[in-house]
Design an enzyme around this catalytic site. Structure first.
Site, PDB file in Angstrom:
ATOM      1  N   ARG A 137       1.449 -11.889  -5.820  1.00 61.66           N
ATOM      2  CA  ARG A 137       0.750 -12.813  -4.938  1.00 61.66           C
ATOM      3  C   ARG A 137      -0.396 -13.518  -5.660  1.00 61.66           C
ATOM      4  NH1 ARG A 137      -1.724 -10.395   0.507  1.00 61.66           N
ATOM      5  NH2 ARG A 137      -3.023  -9.326  -1.016  1.00 61.66           N
ATOM      6  N   TYR A 138      -1.042 -12.828  -6.597  1.00 67.16           N
ATOM      7  CA  TYR A 138      -2.148 -13.406  -7.363  1.00 67.16           C
ATOM      8  C   TYR A 138      -1.644 -13.771  -8.758  1.00 67.16           C
ATOM      9  CZ  TYR A 138      -4.991 -11.186  -3.709  1.00 67.16           C
ATOM     10  OH  TYR A 138      -5.527 -10.803  -2.516  1.00 67.16           O
ATOM     11  N   ARG A 141      -1.741 -10.664 -11.733  1.00 68.54           N
ATOM     12  CA  ARG A 141      -1.574  -9.245 -11.439  1.00 68.54           C
ATOM     13  C   ARG A 141      -0.467  -9.030 -10.407  1.00 68.54           C
ATOM     14  NH1 ARG A 141      -5.983 -11.738  -9.737  1.00 68.54           N
ATOM     15  NH2 ARG A 141      -6.890 -11.374  -7.684  1.00 68.54           N
ATOM     16  N   CYS A 150       3.993   9.139   1.658  1.00 67.74           N
ATOM     17  CA  CYS A 150       2.580   9.481   1.498  1.00 67.74           C
ATOM     18  C   CYS A 150       2.393  10.942   1.870  1.00 67.74           C
ATOM     19  CB  CYS A 150       1.710   8.628   2.421  1.00 67.74           C
ATOM     20  SG  CYS A 150       1.907   6.874   2.138  1.00 67.74           S
ATOM     21  N   CYS A 154      -1.478   7.204   7.725  1.00 63.75           N
ATOM     22  CA  CYS A 154      -2.636   6.616   8.408  1.00 63.75           C
ATOM     23  C   CYS A 154      -2.116   5.719   9.524  1.00 63.75           C
ATOM     24  CB  CYS A 154      -3.444   5.773   7.436  1.00 63.75           C
ATOM     25  SG  CYS A 154      -3.769   6.601   5.866  1.00 63.75           S
ATOM     26  N   CYS A 157      -1.882   1.859   8.956  1.00 63.02           N
ATOM     27  CA  CYS A 157      -1.377   1.472   7.627  1.00 63.02           C
ATOM     28  C   CYS A 157      -0.833   0.039   7.609  1.00 63.02           C
ATOM     29  CB  CYS A 157      -0.287   2.429   7.187  1.00 63.02           C
ATOM     30  SG  CYS A 157       0.432   1.949   5.605  1.00 63.02           S
ATOM     31  N   ARG A 159       1.122  -1.135   5.472  1.00 65.31           N
ATOM     32  CA  ARG A 159       2.551  -1.118   5.110  1.00 65.31           C
ATOM     33  C   ARG A 159       3.353  -0.194   6.009  1.00 65.31           C
ATOM     34  NH1 ARG A 159       0.655  -0.683  -0.550  1.00 65.31           N
ATOM     35  NH2 ARG A 159      -0.104  -2.794  -0.819  1.00 65.31           N
ATOM     36  N   ASP A 318      -6.297  -4.954   9.037  1.00 64.01           N
ATOM     37  CA  ASP A 318      -5.289  -6.025   9.113  1.00 64.01           C
ATOM     38  C   ASP A 318      -4.692  -6.091  10.514  1.00 64.01           C
ATOM     39  OD1 ASP A 318      -5.501  -6.830   6.451  1.00 64.01           O
ATOM     40  OD2 ASP A 318      -4.204  -5.190   5.791  1.00 64.01           O
ATOM     41  N   ASP A 355      -8.191  -9.582   4.520  1.00 67.71           N
ATOM     42  CA  ASP A 355      -6.943 -10.018   3.902  1.00 67.71           C
ATOM     43  C   ASP A 355      -6.418 -11.124   4.806  1.00 67.71           C
ATOM     44  OD1 ASP A 355      -5.041  -9.749   1.811  1.00 67.71           O
ATOM     45  OD2 ASP A 355      -5.388  -7.582   1.867  1.00 67.71           O
ATOM     46  N   LYS A 362      -7.205 -11.678  -0.407  1.00 70.71           N
ATOM     47  CA  LYS A 362      -8.489 -11.131   0.045  1.00 70.71           C
ATOM     48  C   LYS A 362      -9.569 -12.202   0.039  1.00 70.71           C
ATOM     49  CE  LYS A 362      -7.561  -6.568  -1.768  1.00 70.71           C
ATOM     50  NZ  LYS A 362      -6.265  -6.993  -2.355  1.00 70.71           N
TER      51      LYS A 362
HETATM   52  S1  SF4 Z   1      -2.786   3.549   4.139  1.00 75.04           S
HETATM   53 FE1  SF4 Z   1      -0.524   3.583   4.306  1.00 75.04          FE
HETATM   54  S2  SF4 Z   1       0.179   3.694   2.197  1.00 75.04           S
HETATM   55 FE2  SF4 Z   1      -1.961   4.307   2.189  1.00 75.04          FE
HETATM   56  S3  SF4 Z   1      -1.915   6.554   2.415  1.00 75.04           S
HETATM   57 FE3  SF4 Z   1      -2.166   5.694   4.443  1.00 75.04          FE
HETATM   58  S4  SF4 Z   1      -0.077   5.593   5.221  1.00 75.04           S
HETATM   59 FE4  SF4 Z   1       0.095   5.791   3.010  1.00 75.04          FE
END
Ligand code: SF4
Length: 414
Positions: A137-138, A141, A150, A154, A157, A159, A318, A355, A362
């Site tokens: 995207r940048y 990088r 994971c 979270c 998240c 993603r 986000d 973002d 960002k």
């Molecule tokens: S934010 Fe998403 S990718 Fe990062 S540790 Fe938590 S669940 Fe996993």
């Protein structure tokens, strides 16, 4: 009047017993797992094998589980899986429904409500992905997605469409293609390994991947983004650190949101990484009832410095589908930044970013310190609200001679 939070010169940094308690390093303890041997408890694979992954397990270990949480946990496996390591689970306060640790990892039914402006891919990663698992995207990088797993998940998240594979994204990174793409693009000088969590790979697999990336001459800089040091500090073994230090310059962005996550175990794990010469930065997400207060955020950033970690970013949450109950306002974020800059060590002050929804990257957002800029002067204010004038020549270059008459600072009239 000099109350706990005020002085004649402005608002005093939070202090008092509650602030001191937030800054204290404590062990997560053993909780329900007091009978487990030290060898097992300190074994990261044991921790992974014994994660809490079902609503029924949650109910057993957390008798105060609310109906909203139980129902959320029941639905989690259709959206973003439920998983909590025993170590991290011990940080939850069972007496507090709004425990900042609990809110981060225990699902709620509210996750299934999607507002019209929410998205499954709020950062537009999929539309910037030239080969599976790589986001370019940048200009210089790339983001190299290593896995969709994971140590724990979270609830906010970014993603969540992808990680845990609960919603059928069917993520299949292809390391050969990802590495070939990087090798064929000499403009890529920085590779960020993320996911999912790259530190879930075995030492051998990770070493192989890092070695292949290091062998590309134009890759100057490697980074790993990981939540493992806070979810599973047992993974930060001396062997892992010894392996990682072969690939310098290698930086690591860790992720923690609340000072309670910075336990003695985490501090020691971060110390091992720092001793291996890995510069550490922390990324936090601004979350309602978790860290949307000056007191909590200030304790957190100061505690990060004590753990040898530079607070790097605070992200505005986000617009991820189902996250409205965890989001807080940009106004609140700016208010927190206002009370960090100048009020505590500069190293402790992260950059607050949004973002840009849809893939704009960002964008830093900051309280306004430049009040006015015109020919001959820049009007600035400091952290106390005092106003100062910085004289410049008309073409914007710094003056070599002090002007014969300096006007009194005043509010901008332009
Ligand atoms: S934010 Fe998403 S990718 Fe990062 S540790 Fe938590 S669940 Fe996993």
């Amino acid at each position: 009047m000099h109350g706990e939070n005020s002085t004649a010169g402005g608002e005093e940094p939070p202090s008092g017993p509650r602030f001191a308690a937030l800054k204290e390093f404590k062990s997560a303890g053993r909780g329900f797992w007091h009978d487990v041997s030290d060898a097992d408890w300190n074994d990261w694979r044991w921790q992974l094998k014994h994660r809490i992954t079902t609503a029924e397990q949650l109910q057993k270990f957390l008798p105060t589980l609310t109906p909203e949480e139980f129902a959320g946990a029941k639905l989690a496996n259709t959206k973003l899986a439920l998983a909590i390591t025993p170590y991290f689970f011990n940080l939850i306060d069972p007496a507090d429904e709004n425990c900042p640790v609990r809110l981060q990892v225990i699902p709620k039914v509210a996750e299934t409500h999607t507002a019209p402006w929410e998205m499954s891919d709020p950062c537009g990663e999929d539309s910037h992905s030239p080969v599976p698992g790589l986001v370019h995207r940048y200009p210089d990088r790339v983001l190299f997605l290593v896995t969709d797993r994971c140590a724990a998940y979270c609830r906010y998240c970014t993603r969540s469409r992808l990680v845990s594979n609960a919603s059928g994204y069917d993520f299949h990174p292809e390391f050969d293609k990802q590495i070939d793409y990087i090798a064929q693009h000499p403009e890529i000088r920085d590779v960020l390994l993320s996911g999912g969590d790259p530190l879930l790979l075995s030492d051998e697999k990770l070493e192989n991947l890092l070695g292949r990336l290091r062998a590309i001459p134009h890759v100057e800089f490697l980074r790993i983004g990981s939540r493992i040091p806070t979810f599973l500090p047992q993974r930060i073994t001396p062997e892992l650190c010894a392996m990682l230090k072969k690939f310098h310059p290698l930086f690591m962005s860790v992720h923690s949101n609340h000072p309670r996550e910075l336990t003695t175990e985490v501090r020691d794990a971060l110390g091992r990484l720092a001793d291996a010469g890995i510069p550490l930065g922390n990324q936090s997400v601004l979350l309602k009832h978790v860290n949307d207060s000056v007191e909590v955020m200030k304790a957190h950033v100061q505690k990060l410095l004590m753990s040898r970690v530079k607070p790097y970013y605070i992200y505005q949450c986000d617009l991820i589908a189902g996250s409205a109950h965890l989001r807080t306002s940009v106004r609140k974020g700016l208010e927190i930044m206002e009370q960090l800059r100048g009020h505590t060590t500069g190293y402790a002050v992260p950059t607050y970013v949004i973002d840009a929804p849809g893939g704009g990257g960002k964008v830093p957002v900051s309280p306004e310190y430049v009040l006015c800029q015109n020919a001959g002067r820049v009007l600035i204010r400091n952290y106390e609200g005092k106003i100062f004038e910085y004289p410049e020549a008309e073409d914007g270059t710094p003056l070599v001679k002090v002007p014969s008459k300096t006007e009194e600072p005043e509010f901008c009239k332009c």
